[in-house]
Every structure is written in structure tokens, then in C-alpha cells.
Motif scaffolding. Structure first.
Motif, short mmCIF file in Angstrom:
data_model
loop_
_atom_site.label_atom_id
_atom_site.label_comp_id
_atom_site.label_asym_id
_atom_site.label_seq_id
_atom_site.Cartn_x
_atom_site.Cartn_y
_atom_site.Cartn_z
N GLU A 79 -37.49 44.99 -25.40
CA GLU A 79 -37.69 43.54 -25.30
C GLU A 79 -36.36 42.81 -25.13
O GLU A 79 -36.27 41.85 -24.35
CB GLU A 79 -38.41 43.03 -26.55
N ARG A 80 -35.34 43.24 -25.85
CA ARG A 80 -34.02 42.60 -25.71
C ARG A 80 -33.44 42.87 -24.33
O ARG A 80 -32.80 41.99 -23.73
CB ARG A 80 -33.07 43.11 -26.80
N MET A 81 -33.62 44.07 -23.81
CA MET A 81 -33.13 44.37 -22.46
C MET A 81 -33.78 43.44 -21.43
O MET A 81 -33.09 42.92 -20.53
CB MET A 81 -33.43 45.82 -22.11
N LEU A 82 -35.08 43.23 -21.54
CA LEU A 82 -35.78 42.36 -20.60
C LEU A 82 -35.31 40.92 -20.74
O LEU A 82 -35.19 40.18 -19.75
CB LEU A 82 -37.29 42.45 -20.82
N PHE A 83 -35.03 40.49 -21.97
CA PHE A 83 -34.59 39.11 -22.20
C PHE A 83 -33.20 38.87 -21.63
O PHE A 83 -32.97 37.88 -20.92
CB PHE A 83 -34.63 38.81 -23.70
N TYR A 84 -32.26 39.78 -21.92
CA TYR A 84 -30.88 39.57 -21.46
C TYR A 84 -30.75 39.74 -19.95
O TYR A 84 -29.84 39.18 -19.34
CB TYR A 84 -29.94 40.52 -22.19
N SER A 85 -31.66 40.52 -19.32
CA SER A 85 -31.60 40.68 -17.87
C SER A 85 -32.23 39.51 -17.14
O SER A 85 -32.16 39.44 -15.90
CB SER A 85 -32.32 41.97 -17.46
N GLY A 86 -32.86 38.59 -17.87
CA GLY A 86 -33.50 37.43 -17.25
C GLY A 86 -34.93 37.68 -16.84
O GLY A 86 -35.57 36.81 -16.24
N PHE A 87 -35.49 38.86 -17.16
CA PHE A 87 -36.87 39.14 -16.78
C PHE A 87 -37.85 38.31 -17.58
O PHE A 87 -38.87 37.87 -17.06
CB PHE A 87 -37.14 40.64 -16.97
N THR A 88 -37.54 38.09 -18.86
CA THR A 88 -38.39 37.24 -19.71
C THR A 88 -37.56 36.08 -20.24
O THR A 88 -36.32 36.17 -20.31
CB THR A 88 -38.97 38.03 -20.89
N ARG A 89 -38.24 35.02 -20.64
CA ARG A 89 -37.56 33.83 -21.15
C ARG A 89 -37.63 33.72 -22.67
O ARG A 89 -37.04 32.82 -23.24
CB ARG A 89 -38.16 32.57 -20.51
#
Length: 904
Positions: A79-89
Motif C-alpha cells: 500500500e505504501r509503494m502504491l501511495f508513494y508512486s502516485g498510483f493511489t491518493r
């Protein structure tokens, strides 16, 4: 040559030009030729540029998976990877059921990962194409350019081991996450062993360092002792004032400190140089220098290039540049003979340490061209995929087939196919590693493309099922969302929608031409298959009404396509449909999927154990003559059978000319004798006998008798459980048991079944039979404080046998061939709780992990997980596998039978 076809006009234009007189102008013709040549040069240049662009895009692709023990933080880190990559807000939470990858209702309700989820994002944030036109600057790390990361989040529970296996099969690299409090746990060793089987490069991430009792140094030493690798410590934890709360990490590669503010989302990171650390945290700066020295020294033992760089820097460990260290780490990670594994630190739930981990994934893990060559097989010949594409593997297989066919009759005018022609027609090669039934999109087949490009509407040949299917739609998956694409290039993971037959582990080929099958020998090509472990638990599945039975069977078929570790059988006596699986949770999830997701109107019974039955004595010879009309045709044959116990260890070879076959199948031995058959041999091969019925050969006779015996052994005479450890001797006397053309294969099979069943019934009136139960190999991981209570429970309450008590049980595949690693030789920073009395060698006693190895009856392991957690305050875990079947005592057999009869 090029002018005519390229300048051809439409027919209407030709008719119009016929009204004009021809006029030849050499200057215009030369101008047209120059223009055409310029267009051709541009096309070649564009083709070269496109090929280079595709190559650069593949080099900037990472196919990685996250593997770990249950509750180590895999989904939280994702979840943190997706957040920091901009995939999730926003950051999803496992406890709230708001994560992206855990999208099944059962996953969100239980807070665990059940099925692996694939998702694609870019790191550093971008569209994945930024900077790909320009070559990479060697002076900058790979993380300076945006990379495409295909990530697979895998389950950690032991019941879903197969889900991890099929995900690991297609990965190029993996991130192994460890709990900083628990250290290396039992299931961690199991998934590490599976990753070693496929030779997957890995990095280690020590998570949960913010929790009380976290011991980074002890975890590092456990990595060396229990996983048999050298941990290259790239990060050390940063505790406030040396023993306070966890606030960041110190980077031994770049010699800097990374500090996060507590309570924030982790996007802003404060970077401190070594000089600033000297002023603020002098003890951490000193430890960071020791970590850099240990890192360079460890790399120098494996990599000669870093030794040269070290001497160029006047033997100053701190003067070696970060890029040289990163390049050395990458070489060690990609080298299959190296035992060095980079190790990083963080606390994902507190949003600390995930961005440096993403940089490590891009900088250290391999791209698809750098990954280990996947294993393929053509017939009996095995090798790498690159050998196949070069034609060497097909040439070797052709030579082997030619050598084995010497002496046999050859067809006239036979033309041997050219291996290069077959390879030239191969357009793509892919592995179907997962099948999911989606309520909206239908059946989704997840594929990893290993060569070529899988295009939409291409014809895919399934080498496992020998059939072809169209690929009408292709998708790029983002967890539960998808984007439609026209093709899936080599090295990428995608989804094919609309395949009706493809299953997990099938090899899919696309090829040039419109023929329904590819050219030989590509029809025998298979990527390394996925071994399915045997099931150990089963439960009954019953439809609510007869009208719902067809719908239930269709739902079960979809369930089996999704998860091949499930098995469905039908009990002959009761007619019940039985569903078998890997564990209690596995069957519970299967029930939820069947009833709630697939909407089957059915109910499932309680979990049962698959018992066996075995004879206690020797039966007398029993002869049966089958004489009935089968499908309007007369059938008549006879057979004599004798049944006796079989210890399972006697050699199968029997020196007797009358013996046609001696074979052990599913724990039973079948011996077929045919005295006086007078077998005729041609070129050392058994062909036929003058006493056999017309049109029948010896192989057909063997198969018919064997099938009849197996049908009888599937049902015991006394308890109706399948027979085990039983030897059946079947005698076919040509003069007494064969009746010319009336002795069909079905008649012979029926006679063998009747004779075997009668011999089994003869046992009941004599020595009788005994029930057998499965005994499991159980490995239990507990803390030191709970060891005594768990050992007492296994040995006294559950009738198990303790085999060993050991602290360090390595499950690594390299443990037998590679020397063990002394933890004292491994660098590990001092943990905050370590004192002079409690040193590095002996951490806190209560938190020390112990491993119990035991053999326990499977019946006693039903519901054991809940009991183990109550004994160990939730910290105990176990894994188990089938060892063998053992005879039950009279008292235990009576209790089990009473329970079974009461249950029905």
C-alpha cells in the motif's frame, strides 16, 4: 524492383491514363527512385529506433513479488509503494479493509491475503516512458529514471502455499519481508526455500522496527544462520538518542541519515550527511562507519571489481563511491553462486523506509533479460529458453528421437523438419500461472510472456491440452481494475480474457500461419510446470436440490481452474461430492468462494479426514468368470486373484517369466501373471501372443487387468475406505480365462475387478482389515516461554511423537551443499536492549524462537491452529505435510468409527 509494386495505381486510374500518350521522363523516374529510397531508409531507421526503444523499456521493467510469513507486513508495504508512486491518493489499511490488493470480501473480512494480486506502477513516479529515449547515465543510479514495476502481493498463510509457488514461478526478483520482532519465522523459511528452487534474486526488508521488542541485530544474525546467506546490511535503524523511538534509517551505501516525522504520510524525508550525524547523533554516525566498513569488506570477498575500486581509494572504506557499491551489490544479487543478500530496514505502518526499498528494487533486482533463464522441456530434453530460441535444444531433441527410432520401420519419403524453421514460426511463448473467475469480465487467465509478443486475436496453442484458442481481449491488471491493451510484450505480465480451457501451469504458444497446431516439435514444448502438493483435508459438498446439481458442478469446475490444489471426487457408495484442500482455512475460503462469489446453491459438511484400509492376512485364490452382454456385445473372460499385505518397501522386480507386470500404484502393488501365454518378442520388444484374442496386444491386456484391480482397490471390503499397503496377484490362464473374440478388454477388466473384490471380501472372514490414518510431519515455531506447554500438548493430548527440539532448523535448498554460516562472522548493529550481561550471542530468552519437529496424526491437527495460538499468546505457527499412513490401534479405530457413524 521496388518501383513497380510501390507505384502501382488503382485499376480505375490505369483506365483513365490509357487516354493519354505514354511519355517517359528519365529525370522524374530518377527523382521517384531517390524518394522511395529515402522512405525505405527512414523505415529502417524507425524500425531500429523502435527496437532500441523496446529494449530500453524492457531494461526498465521489474517483475517482483513480496514474500513473507503471515502478518509480516506484505500488504501494508505494498500500500505504501502504491501511495508513494502516485498510483493511489490515500493509504489503505488492512484492519479497515481498504487496501488495493486485498480486494476479495473474504480478504477484507479476515485481514489476510488469500490470493496473489498483480499491480503495475512506476518508480520514481512518472508514466514509465520518461527518459527512455535517452540512454542511462552510468554516473547515476538506475532509480534516477522512471521504471515500470509489475508487483505481485502473495499470501503468507501455510494453507495457501500453492498460491505462493505459482506466483514465484514467473517472478524475476523478490522482496522478502521479515518481522523485526519475530525475526525469521517458519513460513519465511518455507517461502525462501521455494524462491531458491527457482533461483530468484532477492533483497530483504526488516519491517516493524517501531514496535516494542524489535531487534534488528538479532534478525540479521538469524538471516545468516537460518537462511544460510550473508546479509549485506545497507540500512541500520535510527532510534531517538540511541534507545528511544524509531525515527529513521542510516544508509551505509550513501553514508547519510534518512529521518521521517512521526505521524505524517512519509512523503517528506529529511536527509542528513555524515558530518551532520556526527553533530546530532554521534553514536549513530560511528555505527554507520562500522556498517560501511563491513559492507565493503563483505563485497570484497565476492566481487573483484570492488577490490580494485577500494585500492584506487587508498584503502579508505568511506571513499568508495555509492555507485561502485551499488554496482557491486547488483552483480552479487544477479550471480546465482553468490550468497550475499542486501538487507534494508523500515517500519511500513509508520510510513518509514519504503522509498529507499523501492530504490533498491530498481537498482539491484534484475530486469527480464537479466533474470535466470526459464527452464523448458521438449519431450525428455530439458534446457533453458535461450537455448530453445537459438535452435540448439530442438536440434538435441531431434537427434534423441532419431537415435531412439533406430531399428524401427520408417515411413517412405519421410522429411526431417528443420529446427530453425520451427523456431522461426514461434511468435510468442507464455505461461498461464493463474486463473481467476471475475464476476464482470468472466474467466481471467494471468500470463507471463517469456519471448516474442502476445497480440490480441492471436491463436494460442495449449501444449498441455493440445488444443488452440483465440485471445480476443488482453488486459493490463491494476489489482481489481484493468486497462485493455493490444499486446503483451516479452518480460511483462498480463491477462487474457476469453480462454475457455487454459489452466494454471499451461504453456501457451502463438505461431505464424493458420494451421491449428504449430510445427513439430513445438507441440511438445513446455515451460517448467508447477508441482501441485497433495490435499490433506476434505469436506462434502451437497446441492440444495437436484436441479441445482448442474450449477454446482459448473461452479466447482471454475473453482478448480482457479486453484488446482483443490480436488473434487465422488464417493461411489454415498454418491457424495467431496472437496479436498490443503488445510482448514483453505477449505473455508473455498466454501466462501463457491457459495458467496460463484452463487452456487449448495452446502458444505464438516471437515473430514481421508482414511485408508489395509488387509491383515492373506486371502485364498478366488476365480471369477465374467459372462454378460455389454452394450449389445457378448463379453466373457475370467481371472484369479490373491490379496496379501504389502510393506511398501519390497523391490518391484520379480524374476518370473510368467509375470507380465509388477507395479506399485497409490501405495498398492499389482502383479499380473499369465502362465503359458508364450510371449513372442520382436527386436527385444514384447509384441503379442498366439493365445491372445484377435486384435489385442499385451499392453492392452495389462491395462485392462490393471484398471479392474484399481477399481476394486478403491473401496475396502469392511470400512469402504480405499485400500493401502495391499498386494494383489492377478492370474490370467489363457486356456481357462480367455475365450477368443468374446474376451474383450471390458470383459477382462470386469473379471479382474470381480476377482479382486471377492478376494478382499475373503479377508473379512479371515484375518480381517484394519483402518489406517494419515500421519503428518509437523514443524511448530514457538517462543522459548511457550515451549514446554506445546511439547506437553503434542506428546500427551494429541498422541504425537517429538522428533527434535532445535533453535536453528534451516529449510534452505542450499543447506546441504553449502557450509553453514557462523553468525559471529556477520556484522549486525547493537540492539538497544543489549547489555554486557545480555550480549549479541544471547538475546532476550523469552523472545528466542524454538522449533519443534514432530509426527502427529492428522485427525489431531484439525482445529490445532486456534489451540496453538491460545497456548502461545498468538505467536505460535506451524506448517505440516503428509508423511505416511499408519495402522490404527483397536481402541482408536473404534472411537473414530463411532464418531464417523455419529456424524452421518
Amino acid at each position: 524492383m521496388l518501383v513497380g509494386p510501390l507505384l502501382r495505381l488503382p485499376q480505375a486510374g490505369v483506365r483513365r491514363m490509357a487516354h493519354y500518350k505514354p511519355h517517359f521522363n528519365p529525370a522524374k523516374r530518377e527523382l521517384r527512385i531517390q524518394s522511395l529510397q529515402l522512405n525505405i531508409d527512414r523505415a529502417k531507421c524507425f524500425s531500429t529506433t523502435l527496437s532500441q526503444f523496446q529494449s530500453d523499456a524492457l531494461d526498465r521493467t521489474r517483475n517482483i513479488g513480496i514474500i513473507a510469513h503471515i502478518d509480516a507486513g506484505k500488504t501494508t508495504t505494498t500500500e505504501r509503494m502504491l501511495f508513494y508512486s502516485g498510483f493511489t491518493r490515500r493509504i489503505g489499511d488492512v484492519d479497515e479493509g481498504s487496501t488495493v490488493t486485498d480486494f476479495l470480501p473474504a480478504e477484507r473480512a479476515r485481514g489476510i491475503t488469500i490470493q496473489s494480486a498483480a499491480i503495475t506502477f512506476h518508480w520514481p513516479p512518472g508514466d514509465g516512458a520518461e527518459g527512455q529515449a535517452a540512454p542511462r547515465d552510468p554516473a547515476l543510479p538506475r532509480s534516477a529514471n522512471s521504471h515500470t514495476i509489475n508487483l505481485i502481493d502473495t499470501p503468507g498463510h501455510a494453507d495457501f502455499t500453492f498460491e505462493v509457488m505459482r506466483s514465484l514461478r514467473i517472478l524475476d526478483g523478490a522482496v522478502c519481508i521479515l518481522d523485526g520482532v519475530a525475526g525469521v519465522e517458519a513460513q519465511t523459511e518455507q517461502v525462501w526455500k521455494q524462491a531458491s528452487t527457482y533461483k530468484i534474486p532477492r533483497v530483504i526488508y526488516v519491517n516493524k522496527l517501531d514496535r516494542d521488542g524489535a531487534a534488528f541485530g538479532r534478525t540479521v544474525r538469524e538471516v545468516s544462520s537460518r537462511l544460510s546467506v550473508y546479509p549485506a546490511v545497507c540500512h541500520i535503524p535510527w532510534f531517538q538518542a540511541g534507545n528511544g523511538s524509531f525515527i529513521g534509517v542510516a544508509d551505509a551505501v550513501n553514508l547519510q541519515g534518512l529521518r521521517w516525522k512521526e505521524g505524517e504520510d512519509g512523503r517528506s524525508v529529511k536527509m542528513l550527511t555524515l558530518e551532520q550525524l556526527d553533530a546530532e547523533e554521534p553514536s549513530l554516525a560511528e555505527e554507520l562507519r562500522r556498517a560501511r566498513i563491513a559492507l565493503v569488506e563483505l563485497l570484497s570477498e565476492q566481487d573483484e571489481t570492488i577490490v580494485e575500486k577500494f585500492f584506487e581509494c587508498d584503502e579508505d572504506h568511506q571513499a568508495v563511491s555509492p555507485m561502485d557499491i551499488l554496482d557491486s551489490l547488483r552483480r552479487c544479487v544477479l550471480d546465482p553462486t553468490s550468497r550475499i543478500v542486501p538487507l534494508f530496514a523500515g517500519a511500513s505502518f509508520r510510513n518509514m523506509g519504503v522509498q529507499p526499498l523501492l530504490d533498491a528494487v530498481v537498482n539491484l533486482l534484475p530486469s527480464p533479460p537479466e533474470a535466470p533463464d526459464p527452464e523448458v522441456s521438449i519431450g525428455d530434453v530439458k534446457g533453458g529458453l535461450r537455448r530453445l530460441l537459438s535452435g540448439d535444444l530442438i536440434l538435441e531433441q531431434t537427434e534423441q528421437v532419431s537415435a531412439s527410432s533406430k531399428g524401427k520401420k520408417k515411413k517412405k519419403n519421410a522429411v526431417r523438419p528443420n529446427p530453425k524453421d520451427a523456431i522461426g514460426k514461434l511468435q510468442s511463448c507464455a505461461l498461464a500461472f493463474k486463473v481467476v473467475n471475475d464476476a464482470k469480465r468472466g474467466v481471467l487467465v494471468y500470463v507471463r510472456v517469456y519471448s516474442g509478443s502476445l497480440d490480441r486475436n492471436s491463436l494460442l496453442f495449449n501444449t498441455n491440452l493440445n488444443l488452440s484458442e483465440r485471445a480476443p481481449r488482453l488486459l493490463k491488471m491494476y489489482a481489481n481494475d484493468a486497462v485493455e491493451v493490444d499486446s503483451i510484450p516479452a518480460g511483462h505480465i498480463g491477462v487474457v480474457v476469453g480462454l475457455k480451457h487454459a489452466r494454471t501451469g499451461d504453456t501457451l504458444l502463438s505461431y505464424a500461419g493458420n494451421k491449428p497446431t504449430p510445427p513439430e516439435p513445438l507441440t511438445a514444448l513446455q515451460l517448467r510446470p508447477i508441482d501441485v502438493p497433495p490435499p490433506v483435508f476434505f469436506t462434502s459438498v451437497e446441492p440444495h436440490s437436484l436441479s441445482e446439481e448442474k450449477r454446482m458442478q459448473e461452479s466447482l469446475d471454475l473453482l478448480l481452474r482457479e486453484d488446482p490444489s483443490l480436488h473434487v471426487t465422488v464417493d461411489e457408495e454415498s454418491g457424495q461430492t467431496l472437496l479436498s484442500g490443503m488445510g482448514e482455512l483453505h477449505l473455508e475460503i473455498a466454501r466462501d468462494r463457491l457459495i458467496n462469489d460463484l452463487k452456487a446453491k449448495a452446502s458444505m459438511g464438516r471437515i473430514e479426514i481421508g482414511y485408508r484400509e489395509s488387509g491383515m492376512g492373506v486371502s485364498g485364490p478366488v476365480t471369477k468368470i465374467f459372462d454378460k452382454d455389454v452394450a449389445g456385445r457378448r463379453g466373457k473372460a475370467g481371472c484369479t486373484a490373491t490379496v496379501e499385505p504389502f510393506d511398501g518397501e519390497t523391490p518391484a522386480d520379480i524374476a518370473d517369466e510368467d509375470v507380465l507386470m509388477s507395479k506399485t500404484i497409490e501405495g498398492n502393488r499389482i502383479i499380473i501373471r499369465a502362465p503359458g501365454l508364450q510371449v513372442e518378442r520382436v527386436r527385444d520388444e514384447e509384441e503379442t501372443s498366439p493365445f491372445l484374442p484377435p486384435g489385442m496386444d499385451l499392453n492392452t491386456l495389462r491395462t485392462a487387468v490393471q484398471n479392474g484391480a484399481l477399481a476394486a482397490l478403491a473401496r475396502g471390503p469392511q470400512f469402504t475406505f480405499p485400500m493401502h499397503n495391499t498386494q494383489v496377484t492377478l492370474t490370467i490362464n489363457p486356456a481357462e480365462h480367455l475365450f477368443g473374440g468374446d474376451s474383450t478388454t471390458s470383459a477382462i477388466s470386469a473379471a479382474a475387478r470381480q476377482a479382486t473384490s471377492a478376494a478382499l471380501r475373503d479377508l473379512v472372514s479371515g484375518a480381517g482389515t484394519v483402518m489406517m490414518e494419515p500421519v503428518m510431519n509437523v514443524i511448530i515455531s514457538v517462543d522459548e516461554a511457550s515451549l514446554g506447554s506445546v511439547v506437553h500438548d503434542i506428546s500427551s493430548s494429541r498422541g504425537g511423537h517429538i522428533l527434535s527440539l532445535d533453535e536453528d532448523v534451516s529449510l534452505s535448498t542450499d543447506a546441504e551443499t553449502l557450509p553453514s554460516i557462523d553468525p559471529k562472522r556477520v556484522y549486525a548493529p547493537t540492539d538497544p536492549f543489549e547489555t554486557s550481561s545480555v550480549g549479541k550471542e544471547v538475546p532476550v530468552t523469552a523472545s528466542r524462537q524454538r522449533t519443534i519437529t514432530a509426527k502427529v496424526p492428522l485427525k489431531e491437527m484439525v482445529g490445532y491452529l486456534k489451540h496453538l495460538r491460545s497456548l502461545t499468546a498468538g505467536r505460535g505457527t506451524f506448517v505440516m505435510s503428509v508423511d505416511r499412513f499408519e495402522n490404527m490401534s483397536a481402541q482408536r479405530q473404534k472411537a473414530v468409527l463411532a464418531e464417523l457413524r455419529g456424524g452421518f
